[in-house]
Design an enzyme around this catalytic site. Structure first.
Site, mmCIF file in Angstrom:
data_model
loop_
_atom_site.group_PDB
_atom_site.id
_atom_site.type_symbol
_atom_site.label_atom_id
_atom_site.label_comp_id
_atom_site.label_asym_id
_atom_site.label_seq_id
_atom_site.Cartn_x
_atom_site.Cartn_y
_atom_site.Cartn_z
ATOM 1 N N SER A 51 -6.656 3.729 -5.763
ATOM 2 C CA SER A 51 -5.192 3.651 -5.646
ATOM 3 C C SER A 51 -4.486 4.742 -6.456
ATOM 4 O O SER A 51 -4.876 5.030 -7.593
ATOM 5 C CB SER A 51 -4.726 2.274 -6.126
ATOM 6 N N LYS A 61 -1.771 -8.884 1.089
ATOM 7 C CA LYS A 61 -0.316 -8.936 1.252
ATOM 8 C C LYS A 61 0.147 -10.236 1.902
ATOM 9 O O LYS A 61 1.201 -10.774 1.534
ATOM 10 C CB LYS A 61 0.160 -7.739 2.082
ATOM 11 N N GLY A 68 4.746 11.797 4.097
ATOM 12 C CA GLY A 68 4.510 10.424 3.643
ATOM 13 C C GLY A 68 4.601 10.204 2.143
ATOM 14 O O GLY A 68 4.727 9.066 1.693
ATOM 15 N N GLY A 95 1.094 -3.003 9.673
ATOM 16 C CA GLY A 95 1.873 -3.496 8.542
ATOM 17 C C GLY A 95 2.975 -2.540 8.111
ATOM 18 O O GLY A 95 4.111 -2.967 7.851
ATOM 19 N N ALA A 96 2.678 -1.258 8.027
ATOM 20 C CA ALA A 96 3.684 -0.296 7.565
ATOM 21 C C ALA A 96 4.797 -0.147 8.596
ATOM 22 O O ALA A 96 5.987 -0.124 8.245
ATOM 23 C CB ALA A 96 3.016 1.051 7.295
ATOM 24 N N ASP A 129 8.025 -1.422 1.046
ATOM 25 C CA ASP A 129 7.602 -0.323 1.922
ATOM 26 C C ASP A 129 8.733 0.171 2.834
ATOM 27 O O ASP A 129 8.956 1.372 2.966
ATOM 28 C CB ASP A 129 6.421 -0.760 2.800
HETATM 29 P P1 NAP Z 1 -2.529 -0.964 10.120
HETATM 30 O O1 NAP Z 1 -1.797 -2.239 9.855
HETATM 31 O O2 NAP Z 1 -4.016 -0.986 10.238
HETATM 32 O O3 NAP Z 1 -1.932 -0.348 11.498
HETATM 33 C C1 NAP Z 1 -2.487 0.812 12.043
HETATM 34 C C2 NAP Z 1 -1.617 1.308 13.203
HETATM 35 O O4 NAP Z 1 -2.158 2.547 13.657
HETATM 36 C C3 NAP Z 1 -1.574 0.383 14.405
HETATM 37 O O5 NAP Z 1 -0.334 0.507 15.048
HETATM 38 C C4 NAP Z 1 -2.703 0.952 15.279
HETATM 39 O O6 NAP Z 1 -2.553 0.677 16.653
HETATM 40 C C5 NAP Z 1 -2.475 2.437 15.050
HETATM 41 N N1 NAP Z 1 -3.655 3.234 15.323
HETATM 42 C C6 NAP Z 1 -4.799 3.299 14.577
HETATM 43 N N2 NAP Z 1 -5.662 4.161 15.148
HETATM 44 C C7 NAP Z 1 -5.067 4.644 16.270
HETATM 45 C C8 NAP Z 1 -5.452 5.572 17.284
HETATM 46 N N3 NAP Z 1 -6.635 6.189 17.243
HETATM 47 N N4 NAP Z 1 -4.570 5.842 18.265
HETATM 48 C C9 NAP Z 1 -3.352 5.242 18.305
HETATM 49 N N5 NAP Z 1 -2.938 4.340 17.393
HETATM 50 C C10 NAP Z 1 -3.787 4.053 16.381
HETATM 51 O O7 NAP Z 1 -2.193 0.130 9.018
HETATM 52 P P2 NAP Z 1 -0.842 0.262 8.143
HETATM 53 O O8 NAP Z 1 -0.998 -0.503 6.889
HETATM 54 O O9 NAP Z 1 0.324 -0.021 9.015
HETATM 55 O O10 NAP Z 1 -0.900 1.812 7.716
HETATM 56 C C11 NAP Z 1 -0.740 2.835 8.692
HETATM 57 C C12 NAP Z 1 -0.813 4.194 7.984
HETATM 58 O O11 NAP Z 1 0.290 4.326 7.119
HETATM 59 C C13 NAP Z 1 -2.072 4.381 7.115
HETATM 60 O O12 NAP Z 1 -2.521 5.713 7.283
HETATM 61 C C14 NAP Z 1 -1.559 4.183 5.703
HETATM 62 O O13 NAP Z 1 -2.292 4.939 4.747
HETATM 63 C C15 NAP Z 1 -0.134 4.731 5.832
HETATM 64 N N6 NAP Z 1 0.790 4.143 4.864
HETATM 65 C C16 NAP Z 1 1.535 4.996 4.134
HETATM 66 C C17 NAP Z 1 2.445 4.481 3.219
HETATM 67 C C18 NAP Z 1 3.259 5.425 2.381
HETATM 68 O O14 NAP Z 1 3.792 4.970 1.361
HETATM 69 N N7 NAP Z 1 3.425 6.675 2.776
HETATM 70 C C19 NAP Z 1 2.594 3.089 3.069
HETATM 71 C C20 NAP Z 1 1.815 2.249 3.867
HETATM 72 C C21 NAP Z 1 0.919 2.791 4.776
HETATM 73 P P3 NAP Z 1 -3.097 -0.715 17.277
HETATM 74 O O15 NAP Z 1 -2.077 -1.753 16.949
HETATM 75 O O16 NAP Z 1 -3.186 -0.413 18.726
HETATM 76 O O17 NAP Z 1 -4.442 -0.974 16.636
#
Ligand code: NAP
Length: 287
Positions: A23, A74, A253, A138-139, A110
Site C-alpha cells: 500500500s 470494504k 489517477g 467499486g471505484a 474515493d
Molecule cells: P473492480 O471492482 O475489480 O472493477 C474492475 C472494473 O474494470 C470492472 O468494471 C471490470 O469490468 C473492468 N475491467 C477489468 N478488466 C477489464 C477488461 N479487460 N476489459 C474491460 N473492462 C475490464 O476494481 P476497482 O476497485 O473498481 O478498481 C478499478 C481500478 O481503479 C484499479 O486499477 C484500481 O487500482 C484503480 N483505483 C484507483 C484509485 C485511485 O485513487 N486512483 C482508487 C480506487 C481504484 P466487469 O464488470 O465487466 O468485470
C-alpha cells in the site's frame, strides 16, 4: 526535517486489508503528519476477509484514531461501523473509519477524492457536465455516486458486463447505461470521459497489449473533452497518452489517490491536509 520520535503520546492510524504491504497509504499519510509536525504515525496491518469486525473491535480497544480500508474488507466494514455516511450506505462499501468518542463512523472518500482531483487538475467543476464513466466496479460506483451528488448533469455508464453497469447507474438519478454498440456515440457526446476500469494498470511503455490496454474506443474522443484515468500505475496510461496526443485535457489517477487520502486525513486530524507533501510522497514511489 528529522522524523519525530515515536513516543507514548504518538497517535496511530492504519490501513487494513489483504494484501496491504504494497500500500502507498503509509507513505502518503506519514508524509502528511510530518509536514504538519503532528505526533501521529500510520502503519499497514494485514487483515484477511472475515476479519473486519474484529479489526473494528481492535480499533476501539487500542484507541486507533483512524483506519483506511482496502480489499477485501470494504463491504464487511460498511456493515459493521456504528454510523455510516450517505456514501457508505449507498455503496455498501467503506474505505475510511473515524473514531468519534465511542462510535466508529464509516466514510467512503474515493468518489469525493475523484471529484476534487478532477476539479483541481482540469480547472473545471463537474457541475452541469455530462460524464461518461467506463467501468462499474467499486471505484466506478463511488465515482458515479459522487458525481450524482455534486451536480453532474448526466452520467452514462459503459461496462463490459452490462448488468453490473445497470446496478452502478442506479446509484445516481442522472445516470443511464450505454450498451457496447452505443458506446462510441455515448462517450463522444460527453464533456468528461473517465476510465474507472483496471485496464491500463501496470502497462509498460513499448510493452505488449496494444488496444487491449485501452479501456475506451478512441473514436469516442473528441476535441474539448476532459479525459480522466483513475489508474495511477503507470502515471501516464495508454489512454492518457492518446488523449494528450489529441491535445485534450488529461487527469491522471494520482490526484484521486491523494485526494481520497486527504479527505480521510482531515476526518482523523481535523487539520487541512498538506496536499503537496502527500503528492510528493507518491511521486517518490511511482514513475
Ligand atoms: P473492480 O471492482 O475489480 O472493477 C474492475 C472494473 O474494470 C470492472 O468494471 C471490470 O469490468 C473492468 N475491467 C477489468 N478488466 C477489464 C477488461 N479487460 N476489459 C474491460 N473492462 C475490464 O476494481 P476497482 O476497485 O473498481 O478498481 C478499478 C481500478 O481503479 C484499479 O486499477 C484500481 O487500482 C484503480 N483505483 C484507483 C484509485 C485511485 O485513487 N486512483 C482508487 C480506487 C481504484 P466487469 O464488470 O465487466 O468485470
Amino acid at each position: 526535517m528529522a522524523r519525530r520520535p515515536i513516543t507514548g503520546q504518538t497517535r496511530l492510524a492504519a490501513v487494513i486489508g489483504d494484501p496491504v504491504r504494497h500500500s502507498l497509504s503509509p507513505a502518503i499519510h506519514n508524509a502528511g503528519f510530518e509536514a504538519l509536525d503532528l505526533d501521529w504515525a500510520y502503519v499497514a496491518l494485514p487483515v484477511s476477509a472475515g476479519g473486519g469486525a474484529d479489526a473494528l473491535a481492535a480499533m476501539a480497544t487500542f484507541g486507533l484514531e483512524g483506519l483506511s480500508v482496502t480489499m477485501p474488507l470494504k463491504d464487511e466494514i460498511a456493515a459493521a461501523v456504528d454510523v455510516a455516511s450517505d456514501a457508505v450506505t449507498a455503496l455498501g462499501a467503506c474505505n475510511c473509519v473515524v473514531r468519534d468518542g465511542d462510535r466508529l463512523v464509516g466514510h467512503n472518500t474515493d468518489g469525493d477524492g475523484f471529484v476534487q482531483a478532477l476539479t483541481e487538475e482540469s480547472g473545471e467543476s463537474v457541475d452541469g457536465k455530462s460524464v461518461a464513466v467506463v467501468g462499474a466496479g467499486g471505484a466506478a460506483r463511488a465515482i458515479i455516486d459522487a458525481l450524482g451528488r455534486t451536480g453532474a448533469a448526466s452520467i452514462v455508464v459503459v461496462n463490459r458486463t452490462l448488468d453490473r453497469a445497470e446496478r452502478a447507474a442506479a446509484l445516481a438519478s442522472v445516470a443511464t447505461v450505454a450498451a457496447a454498440d452505443q458506446a462510441v456515440e455515448a462517450i463522444a457526446a460527453c464533456d468528461v470521459v473517465v476510465n474507472a476500469t483496471s485496464v491500463g494498470m501496470g502497462w509498460v511503455p513499448g510493452g505488449s497489449g496494444g488496444a487491449a490496454d485501452l479501456p475506451i474506443p478512441l473514436e469516442g474522443l473528441r476535441s474539448g473533452q476532459i479525459v480522466a484515468d483513475i489508474v495511477y500505475q503507470p502515471l501516464e496510461t495508454p489512454l492518457l497518452a492518446e488523449a494528450r496526443a489529441r491535445k485534450l485535457v488529461t487527469v491522471g489517477g494520482v490526484g484521486m489517490l491523494v485526494h481520497q487520502a486527504a479527505i480521510a486525513f482531515e476526518h482523523w486530524t481535523g487539520q487541512p491536509a498538506p496536499l503537496d507533501a502527500m503528492r510528493a510522497a507518491v511521486a517518490d514511489l511511482i514513475s
